[in-house]
Write an enzyme that holds these catalytic residues in place. Sequence first.
Site, PDB file in Angstrom:
ATOM      1  N   SER A 113       0.804  -1.222   0.000  1.00 56.27           N
ATOM      2  CA  SER A 113       0.000   0.000   0.000  1.00 56.27           C
ATOM      3  C   SER A 113       0.837   1.273   0.000  1.00 56.27           C
ATOM      4  O   SER A 113       1.624   1.497  -0.898  1.00 56.27           O
ATOM      5  CB  SER A 113      -0.945  -0.057   1.204  1.00 56.27           C
ATOM      6  OG  SER A 113      -1.849   0.999   1.156  1.00 56.27           O
ATOM      7  N   HIS A 114       0.692   2.059   1.054  1.00 54.22           N
ATOM      8  CA  HIS A 114       1.345   3.363   1.132  1.00 54.22           C
ATOM      9  C   HIS A 114       2.754   3.275   1.702  1.00 54.22           C
ATOM     10  O   HIS A 114       3.424   4.290   1.839  1.00 54.22           O
ATOM     11  CB  HIS A 114       0.502   4.272   2.020  1.00 54.22           C
ATOM     12  CG  HIS A 114       0.207   3.609   3.333  1.00 54.22           C
ATOM     13  ND1 HIS A 114      -0.695   2.582   3.445  1.00 54.22           N
ATOM     14  CD2 HIS A 114       0.735   3.779   4.553  1.00 54.22           C
ATOM     15  CE1 HIS A 114      -0.717   2.155   4.693  1.00 54.22           C
ATOM     16  NE2 HIS A 114       0.136   2.864   5.391  1.00 54.22           N
ATOM     17  N   ASP A 277      -2.362   6.638  -3.348  1.00 54.58           N
ATOM     18  CA  ASP A 277      -1.222   5.967  -2.719  1.00 54.58           C
ATOM     19  C   ASP A 277      -0.595   4.889  -3.601  1.00 54.58           C
ATOM     20  O   ASP A 277      -0.923   4.759  -4.778  1.00 54.58           O
ATOM     21  CB  ASP A 277      -1.632   5.381  -1.361  1.00 54.58           C
ATOM     22  CG  ASP A 277      -2.482   4.133  -1.515  1.00 54.58           C
ATOM     23  OD1 ASP A 277      -3.227   4.057  -2.514  1.00 54.58           O
ATOM     24  OD2 ASP A 277      -2.401   3.237  -0.655  1.00 54.58           O
ATOM     25  N   ASP A 279      -0.887   1.679  -4.046  1.00 55.81           N
ATOM     26  CA  ASP A 279      -1.709   0.717  -4.783  1.00 55.81           C
ATOM     27  C   ASP A 279      -3.054   1.285  -5.212  1.00 55.81           C
ATOM     28  O   ASP A 279      -3.936   0.534  -5.648  1.00 55.81           O
ATOM     29  CB  ASP A 279      -1.914  -0.550  -3.942  1.00 55.81           C
ATOM     30  CG  ASP A 279      -2.637  -0.261  -2.636  1.00 55.81           C
ATOM     31  OD1 ASP A 279      -2.496   0.858  -2.116  1.00 55.81           O
ATOM     32  OD2 ASP A 279      -3.354  -1.149  -2.141  1.00 55.81           O
ATOM     33  N   ASP A 281      -5.627   2.765  -3.597  1.00 55.27           N
ATOM     34  CA  ASP A 281      -6.901   2.707  -2.877  1.00 55.27           C
ATOM     35  C   ASP A 281      -7.124   3.891  -1.937  1.00 55.27           C
ATOM     36  O   ASP A 281      -8.231   4.105  -1.468  1.00 55.27           O
ATOM     37  CB  ASP A 281      -7.081   1.359  -2.138  1.00 55.27           C
ATOM     38  CG  ASP A 281      -5.963   1.054  -1.178  1.00 55.27           C
ATOM     39  OD1 ASP A 281      -5.037   1.874  -1.043  1.00 55.27           O
ATOM     40  OD2 ASP A 281      -6.014  -0.024  -0.544  1.00 55.27           O
ATOM     41  N   ARG A 282      -6.074   4.671  -1.662  1.00 53.06           N
ATOM     42  CA  ARG A 282      -6.252   5.845  -0.790  1.00 53.06           C
ATOM     43  C   ARG A 282      -6.372   7.119  -1.623  1.00 53.06           C
ATOM     44  O   ARG A 282      -5.932   7.145  -2.774  1.00 53.06           O
ATOM     45  CB  ARG A 282      -5.059   6.013   0.145  1.00 53.06           C
ATOM     46  CG  ARG A 282      -4.935   4.922   1.154  1.00 53.06           C
ATOM     47  CD  ARG A 282      -3.835   5.231   2.144  1.00 53.06           C
ATOM     48  NE  ARG A 282      -3.830   4.217   3.186  1.00 53.06           N
ATOM     49  CZ  ARG A 282      -3.270   4.353   4.374  1.00 53.06           C
ATOM     50  NH1 ARG A 282      -2.616   5.455   4.671  1.00 53.06           N
ATOM     51  NH2 ARG A 282      -3.322   3.382   5.256  1.00 53.06           N
ATOM     52  N   LYS A 376     -11.323   0.059  -0.764  1.00 52.41           N
ATOM     53  CA  LYS A 376     -11.405   1.500  -0.891  1.00 52.41           C
ATOM     54  C   LYS A 376     -10.836   1.858  -2.255  1.00 52.41           C
ATOM     55  O   LYS A 376     -10.086   1.084  -2.853  1.00 52.41           O
ATOM     56  CB  LYS A 376     -10.676   2.194   0.248  1.00 52.41           C
ATOM     57  CG  LYS A 376      -9.239   1.757   0.472  1.00 52.41           C
ATOM     58  CD  LYS A 376      -8.732   2.366   1.770  1.00 52.41           C
ATOM     59  CE  LYS A 376      -7.301   1.967   2.050  1.00 52.41           C
ATOM     60  NZ  LYS A 376      -7.202   0.989   3.144  1.00 52.41           N
TER      61      LYS A 376
HETATM   62  C1  G1P Z   1      -3.687   1.527   8.304  1.00 54.25           C
HETATM   63  C2  G1P Z   1      -4.885   2.432   8.488  1.00 54.25           C
HETATM   64  C3  G1P Z   1      -6.166   1.668   8.230  1.00 54.25           C
HETATM   65  C4  G1P Z   1      -6.115   1.023   6.852  1.00 54.25           C
HETATM   66  C5  G1P Z   1      -4.847   0.207   6.702  1.00 54.25           C
HETATM   67  C6  G1P Z   1      -4.681  -0.320   5.279  1.00 54.25           C
HETATM   68  O1  G1P Z   1      -3.740   0.459   9.231  1.00 54.25           O
HETATM   69  O2  G1P Z   1      -4.900   3.005   9.773  1.00 54.25           O
HETATM   70  O3  G1P Z   1      -7.256   2.535   8.345  1.00 54.25           O
HETATM   71  O4  G1P Z   1      -7.224   0.202   6.651  1.00 54.25           O
HETATM   72  O5  G1P Z   1      -3.707   1.005   7.009  1.00 54.25           O
HETATM   73  O6  G1P Z   1      -4.628   0.697   4.338  1.00 54.25           O
HETATM   74  P1  G1P Z   1      -2.926   0.458  10.623  1.00 54.25           P
HETATM   75  O7  G1P Z   1      -1.475   0.666  10.295  1.00 54.25           O
HETATM   76  O8  G1P Z   1      -3.451   1.619  11.418  1.00 54.25           O
HETATM   77  O9  G1P Z   1      -3.242  -0.870  11.244  1.00 54.25           O
HETATM   78 ZN    ZN Z   2      -3.261   1.410  -0.280  1.00 56.01          ZN
END
Ligand code: G1P
Ligand code: ZN
Length: 543
Positions: A113-114, A277, A279, A281-282, A376
């Site tokens: 992801s991010h 982000d 991938d 989804d954000r 998302k």
């Molecule tokens: C974080 C975000 C959460 C999101 C997840 C995946 O998780 O807080 O809302 O669903 O990334 O993108 P966390 O690191 O807080 O467990």
């Molecule tokens: Zn992501």
Amino acid sequence: MNIETVRTTPIEGQVPGTSGLRKKTRVFMQPSYLENFVQSIFDATGGAGGKTFVLGGDGRYHNAQAIQTIIKMAAGNGVARLIIGQNGILSTPAASHLIRKNGTDGGIILSASHNPGGVDEDFGIKFNTANGGPAPEHLTAKMSEIAAGITRYKTVQAADIDLSRIGQTHLGGMAIDIVDPVEDYAALMETLFDFDAIRGLFAGGFTMCFDAMHAVTGPYASQILEGRLGAAPGTVINAVPQEDFAGGHPDPNPIWAKPLFDLMMSDKAPDLGAASDGDGDRNMIVGKGAYVTPSDSLAVLAANAHLAPAYRGGIAGIARSMPTSAAADRVAKALGIAAYETPTGWKFFGNLLDAGKVTICGEESAGTGSDHVREKDGLWAVLLWLNILAETKMSVAELLSAHWRAYGRDYYSRHDYENVPVEAAASLMSGLKAGLATLIGQSFAGLAVQAADSFAYEDPIDGSVSENQGYRIFFDNGSRAVFRLSGTGTQAATIRLYIEQYVAPAGDHTTDAADVLSGVKAAAVAVSDLENILGRSDPDVIT
Ligand code: G1P
Ligand code: ZN
């Protein structure tokens, strides 16, 4: 084609977190690491024989190699058909859509992801089920249980598959369809939104900057915004995906997308700023001089969704993760529809969406989406904003202040304390937990505690219970603080402190959020003894 059964032994720590299994890339590059987990996915889902899966990733370092490993393991496990994004690329929402559109048995998505990418950064893998959504907790638990006792995995010896050419190929008896990663997704977006209205908006001189952050959304945003909607060339910046996201941290927030944020706060700002982000989804939404918190974005989108064709008939309900502000709840109340509060992580929205109980969901961590997929969806949120702006003919700032005048404003901020030693994080959390029962009535930094609990959730559809999802502390001035541990990090611990303060419709909505929130911040720090335990009070990242 000879199927090989390779002997292996369990590797410690193969336990999925908030969103799949995430580790340092070098951990994934160890012999058998990926293989063990992929075999565990196949076994946990009842075996892969005869099944069809979608496969793709965000293109980060090791994506291409991992995809080849998984293709061979799929063949070794008797998979009938794989649908793979060209060059192994699929954004997370596009993968979710392909799973649903093709009625497959699920999909494997490679992404962290991010989190940053690169040989010394992060890698990840997750399994999505046939509804297109992240595997529920009972399934991820089964995967880690199987991984903890694994003795063999299956694969085939074969040359790598050329993933650059769209069309069908085969590996033994397994069909492999290599598809354009953008096309089906872009077509889906056209069915949801009024592209003519958005085209009209751009034709009328509306300007935008979309920062793809050198990540997977570049090709999607370029084709949709510039290609189909007529946004000016150059609207999408950092549009070419790179394996290491150009050394950046592909998280769309005011810290990591600072150049875009600064542009939007300057007198050169276009009408809309947006980012996505790693991938896809954000999302982040910023107007001229007006940052929209993800919690507010969820509320504004839900309140105005009926302006877009897909939601013209109204929305069934709204779900938000617990740490997300209550802004969306106020919209649900006004619309007379249900509001759900779930634990953190998109997987908890799946059942509600499948059952038709909610149409729109969101998280404070820059995630919003609807029932069009089961993830998302960053670009979806941007397109819904564009559709709403086109219909209302208001600026982002005008829309936001009109929203606050109607519903009141939930001032909101998240403070992340990163790289905390695991023991210190555990001690802070256990200290809080131990004190929860006695907090009510006590005052901290001048605020009295009205209620406090450890958040637990019972899924209204399948009855499953998820406990210990973060500590909520409500103060008597209408503010709230939430503490929870991150479940997506790959080293040490990250403590997240979420704070919010409600100000009614007639109140002042123009004060700096940090000022409004300073009282609840001080109370949260005092109640948790954070300064003593962590040896600091300043977080690493404030969003
Ligand atoms: C974080 C975000 C959460 C999101 C997840 C995946 O998780 O807080 O809302 O669903 O990334 O993108 P966390 O690191 O807080 O467990
Ligand atoms: Zn992501």
